[in-house]
Scaffold this motif. Structure first.
Motif, PDB file in Angstrom:
ATOM      1  N   ASP A  67      28.317  35.202  47.133  1.00 18.80           N
ATOM      2  CA  ASP A  67      27.091  34.885  46.408  1.00 18.80           C
ATOM      3  C   ASP A  67      27.332  35.140  44.916  1.00 18.80           C
ATOM      4  O   ASP A  67      27.921  36.164  44.559  1.00 18.80           O
ATOM      5  CB  ASP A  67      25.954  35.776  46.925  1.00 18.80           C
ATOM      6  CG  ASP A  67      24.642  35.466  46.258  1.00 18.80           C
ATOM      7  OD1 ASP A  67      23.968  34.537  46.714  1.00 18.80           O
ATOM      8  OD2 ASP A  67      24.312  36.123  45.241  1.00 18.80           O
ATOM      9  N   THR A  70      23.335  35.842  40.984  1.00 12.29           N
ATOM     10  CA  THR A  70      22.447  35.532  39.864  1.00 12.29           C
ATOM     11  C   THR A  70      21.028  36.073  40.096  1.00 12.29           C
ATOM     12  O   THR A  70      20.205  36.074  39.187  1.00 12.29           O
ATOM     13  CB  THR A  70      22.377  34.012  39.632  1.00 12.29           C
ATOM     14  OG1 THR A  70      22.159  33.392  40.903  1.00 12.29           O
ATOM     15  CG2 THR A  70      23.651  33.468  39.020  1.00 12.29           C
ATOM     16  N   SER A  71      20.746  36.526  41.312  1.00 15.95           N
ATOM     17  CA  SER A  71      19.417  37.080  41.598  1.00 15.95           C
ATOM     18  C   SER A  71      19.321  38.562  41.224  1.00 15.95           C
ATOM     19  O   SER A  71      18.238  39.142  41.269  1.00 15.95           O
ATOM     20  CB  SER A  71      19.104  36.928  43.093  1.00 15.95           C
ATOM     21  OG  SER A  71      20.109  37.565  43.862  1.00 15.95           O
ATOM     22  N   LEU A 110      18.351  38.876  50.202  1.00 16.03           N
ATOM     23  CA  LEU A 110      18.122  37.708  49.353  1.00 16.03           C
ATOM     24  C   LEU A 110      17.106  36.721  49.943  1.00 16.03           C
ATOM     25  O   LEU A 110      17.122  35.543  49.606  1.00 16.03           O
ATOM     26  CB  LEU A 110      19.446  36.995  49.009  1.00 16.03           C
ATOM     27  CG  LEU A 110      20.568  37.883  48.450  1.00 16.03           C
ATOM     28  CD1 LEU A 110      21.724  37.016  47.932  1.00 16.03           C
ATOM     29  CD2 LEU A 110      20.076  38.786  47.335  1.00 16.03           C
ATOM     30  N   TYR A 112      14.256  36.668  49.065  1.00 14.92           N
ATOM     31  CA  TYR A 112      13.417  36.313  47.912  1.00 14.92           C
ATOM     32  C   TYR A 112      14.107  35.292  47.003  1.00 14.92           C
ATOM     33  O   TYR A 112      13.668  35.060  45.878  1.00 14.92           O
ATOM     34  CB  TYR A 112      13.008  37.578  47.136  1.00 14.92           C
ATOM     35  CG  TYR A 112      14.171  38.477  46.752  1.00 14.92           C
ATOM     36  CD1 TYR A 112      15.029  38.148  45.716  1.00 14.92           C
ATOM     37  CD2 TYR A 112      14.423  39.641  47.455  1.00 14.92           C
ATOM     38  CE1 TYR A 112      16.102  38.952  45.375  1.00 14.92           C
ATOM     39  CE2 TYR A 112      15.485  40.460  47.130  1.00 14.92           C
ATOM     40  CZ  TYR A 112      16.328  40.113  46.084  1.00 14.92           C
ATOM     41  OH  TYR A 112      17.392  40.910  45.762  1.00 14.92           O
ATOM     42  N   THR A 113      15.193  34.699  47.487  1.00 17.65           N
ATOM     43  CA  THR A 113      15.849  33.597  46.756  1.00 17.65           C
ATOM     44  C   THR A 113      15.811  32.340  47.637  1.00 17.65           C
ATOM     45  O   THR A 113      15.433  32.412  48.809  1.00 17.65           O
ATOM     46  CB  THR A 113      17.327  33.916  46.440  1.00 17.65           C
ATOM     47  OG1 THR A 113      18.079  33.845  47.668  1.00 17.65           O
ATOM     48  CG2 THR A 113      17.499  35.311  45.838  1.00 17.65           C
ATOM     49  N   ARG A 115      18.228  30.866  48.860  1.00 21.34           N
ATOM     50  CA  ARG A 115      19.366  30.862  49.774  1.00 21.34           C
ATOM     51  C   ARG A 115      19.643  32.275  50.261  1.00 21.34           C
ATOM     52  O   ARG A 115      20.497  32.969  49.683  1.00 21.34           O
ATOM     53  CB  ARG A 115      20.579  30.408  48.940  1.00 21.34           C
ATOM     54  CG  ARG A 115      21.494  29.441  49.542  1.00 21.34           C
ATOM     55  CD  ARG A 115      22.557  29.131  48.464  1.00 21.34           C
ATOM     56  NE  ARG A 115      22.501  27.776  48.061  1.00 21.34           N
ATOM     57  CZ  ARG A 115      23.126  26.793  48.707  1.00 21.34           C
ATOM     58  NH1 ARG A 115      23.884  27.037  49.734  1.00 21.34           N
ATOM     59  NH2 ARG A 115      23.022  25.561  48.289  1.00 21.34           N
ATOM     60  N   VAL A 163       9.859  39.141  45.622  1.00 23.14           N
ATOM     61  CA  VAL A 163      10.734  40.235  45.200  1.00 23.14           C
ATOM     62  C   VAL A 163       9.944  41.490  44.810  1.00 23.14           C
ATOM     63  O   VAL A 163      10.440  42.607  44.927  1.00 23.14           O
ATOM     64  CB  VAL A 163      11.658  39.763  44.043  1.00 23.14           C
ATOM     65  CG1 VAL A 163      10.915  39.706  42.718  1.00 23.14           C
ATOM     66  CG2 VAL A 163      12.901  40.620  43.915  1.00 23.14           C
ATOM     67  N   ARG A 183      14.149  36.579  37.408  1.00 21.98           N
ATOM     68  CA  ARG A 183      15.191  35.847  38.129  1.00 21.98           C
ATOM     69  C   ARG A 183      14.712  35.323  39.484  1.00 21.98           C
ATOM     70  O   ARG A 183      15.334  34.415  40.040  1.00 21.98           O
ATOM     71  CB  ARG A 183      16.398  36.766  38.388  1.00 21.98           C
ATOM     72  CG  ARG A 183      17.219  37.066  37.142  1.00 21.98           C
ATOM     73  CD  ARG A 183      18.311  38.070  37.447  1.00 21.98           C
ATOM     74  NE  ARG A 183      19.135  38.350  36.294  1.00 21.98           N
ATOM     75  CZ  ARG A 183      20.234  37.668  35.972  1.00 21.98           C
ATOM     76  NH1 ARG A 183      20.652  36.695  36.744  1.00 21.98           N
ATOM     77  NH2 ARG A 183      20.923  37.983  34.891  1.00 21.98           N
ATOM     78  N   ASN A 184      13.650  35.935  40.023  1.00 20.39           N
ATOM     79  CA  ASN A 184      13.277  35.624  41.406  1.00 20.39           C
ATOM     80  C   ASN A 184      11.791  35.332  41.573  1.00 20.39           C
ATOM     81  O   ASN A 184      11.043  36.164  42.099  1.00 20.39           O
ATOM     82  CB  ASN A 184      13.672  36.801  42.312  1.00 20.39           C
ATOM     83  CG  ASN A 184      15.154  37.100  42.243  1.00 20.39           C
ATOM     84  OD1 ASN A 184      15.972  36.309  42.697  1.00 20.39           O
ATOM     85  ND2 ASN A 184      15.519  38.243  41.657  1.00 20.39           N
ATOM     86  N   GLU A 277      27.413  33.974  50.294  1.00 17.88           N
ATOM     87  CA  GLU A 277      26.365  33.005  49.932  1.00 17.88           C
ATOM     88  C   GLU A 277      25.848  32.280  51.181  1.00 17.88           C
ATOM     89  O   GLU A 277      26.655  31.863  52.041  1.00 17.88           O
ATOM     90  CB  GLU A 277      26.968  31.979  48.964  1.00 17.88           C
ATOM     91  CG  GLU A 277      25.944  31.026  48.421  1.00 17.88           C
ATOM     92  CD  GLU A 277      26.557  30.062  47.415  1.00 17.88           C
ATOM     93  OE1 GLU A 277      27.661  29.529  47.674  1.00 17.88           O
ATOM     94  OE2 GLU A 277      25.922  29.846  46.373  1.00 17.88           O
ATOM     95  N   GLU A 281      20.247  26.047  51.773  1.00 16.74           N
ATOM     96  CA  GLU A 281      19.146  26.395  50.878  1.00 16.74           C
ATOM     97  C   GLU A 281      17.866  26.147  51.664  1.00 16.74           C
ATOM     98  O   GLU A 281      17.361  25.024  51.683  1.00 16.74           O
ATOM     99  CB  GLU A 281      19.225  25.525  49.618  1.00 16.74           C
ATOM    100  CG  GLU A 281      18.261  25.972  48.565  1.00 16.74           C
ATOM    101  CD  GLU A 281      18.483  25.261  47.232  1.00 16.74           C
ATOM    102  OE1 GLU A 281      19.501  25.519  46.578  1.00 16.74           O
ATOM    103  OE2 GLU A 281      17.619  24.451  46.886  1.00 16.74           O
TER     104      GLU A 281
END
Ligand SMILES: O=C(O)CCC(=O)C(=O)O
Ligand SMILES: [Fe+2]
Length: 307
Positions: A67, A70-71, A110, A112-113, A115, A163, A183-184, A277, A281
């Motif tokens: 991954d 970036t989150s 993750l 809260y993203t 992916r 998040v 970011r999230n 990762e 998505e």
């Protein structure tokens, strides 16, 4: 001949893998055996591994792309290896680490993203004398043991993951909180997941769900409680008691986990995490401020309108 040995440690999840040195590249036969064991046992424990960050990264890459992180707040990444998130309760530059209380409520990494992670590896580098265990729940079993009426209700249902529902987020430094929020933004995911490799169904739940699309907050809360309570039943849980050098690798596509804060906070607890990762998505952003979750005020207004 490989010395690799897999010993189950729990019925719901968890197996110990011995006879491998993760600081060296795995043979393709060992890699395949580990991969098969990962799909079967969901959580693998490799004891007594002496691993540098580079070696942990190489081992993790055997099981998927990493991954890009970036989150995460940039201050929480390893200064020389941004693929590694440093989970630490030590001070960093005179400030509380942005991960000092990470993972304190049931969650799927993750979520809260857009992916959610495919999986992750954690390497235990420092640990308190007692406490600070991590518990993992098997969400296949949780789904499979639901009654048909509830399974029907979950079909097509979506949840808003937020998040800001990370437990203890408010105790982090203001810059870290602001960066995590920026970011999230909240995302929507289907509740039911089909594992891309095993084809088995599970449900993605956890305490970072704001609500379910099309349900009132009251209804959402009740359903979330039911699903969380069921998923975290002791029968579905493997509890890991850490030893120094343990590498734990879990399948995040069919589990959720929680890191317990029951330890002396003056003692260091440091783990390095590589996240794999997600292959899919599965999420989408919530439309401008509308979570689709109706709040109590809206319900009261609706009552007023019909009375
Ligand atoms: O600190 C731990 O044991 C686990 C924290 C966590 O939730 C994670 O690494 O994803
Ligand atoms: Fe986590």
């Amino acid at each position: 001949m490989s010395d690799l040995k897999i010993t189950p440690m729990g019925f719901a999840a968890g197996a110990q893998v011995t006879g491998v040195n993760l600081s060296k590249p795995l043979s393709s036969a060992d890699r395949e055996a580990v991969h098969a064991a990962w799909l079967k046992h969901l959580v693998l424990v490799f004891p007594e591994q002496d691993l540098s960050p580079t070696e942990q990264i190489r081992f993790s890459e055997d099981f998927g792309d990493l991954d890009p992180q970036t989150s995460q707040a940039s201050s929480t990444l390893h200064p020389d290896h941004s693929q590694i998130l440093v989970l630490s309760n030590k001070m960093v530059g005179g400030k509380k680490s942005g991960t000092h209380n990470s993972g304190r409520n049931w969650h799927t990494d993750l979520s809260y993203t857009l992916r959610p992670a495919k999986g992750a590896t954690l390497h235990c580098r420092e640990k308190p004398p007692v406490g600070g265990d991590t518990m993992f729940a098997n969400l296949y079993l949780a789904y499979e043991t639901l009654g048909q009426r509830i399974k029907d209700l979950l079909e097509g249902l979506e949840a808003v993951h937020d998040v800001t529902l990370i437990r203890g987020l408010e105790q982090r430094e203001p810059e870290v909180i602001a960066e995590m929020k920026q970011r999230n933004p909240p995302v929507i995911h289907p509740v039911i997941r089909v594992h891309p490799e095993t084809g088995r169904k599970s449900y993605m739940v956890g305490e970072r769900i704001r609500g379910f699309v099309g349900m009132s907050d009251e209804e959402s809360q009740a359903l979330k409680d039911l699903l969380n309570r069921h998923a975290s039943s002791p029968e579905f849980v493997y509890r890991h008691r850490w030893s120094l050098g343990d590498v734990v690798m879990w399948d995040n596509r069919c589990t959720c986990h929680v890191a317990l804060g029951d330890f002396d906070q003056t003692k260091p607890r440091v783990l390095h995490r590589c996240s794999l990762e997600g292959e899919q998505e599965t999420g989408r952003f919530v439309d401008r401020g509308n979570t689709g979750v109706t709040d109590r005020a809206a319900m009261v207004q609706a009552v007023a309108a019909v009375s």
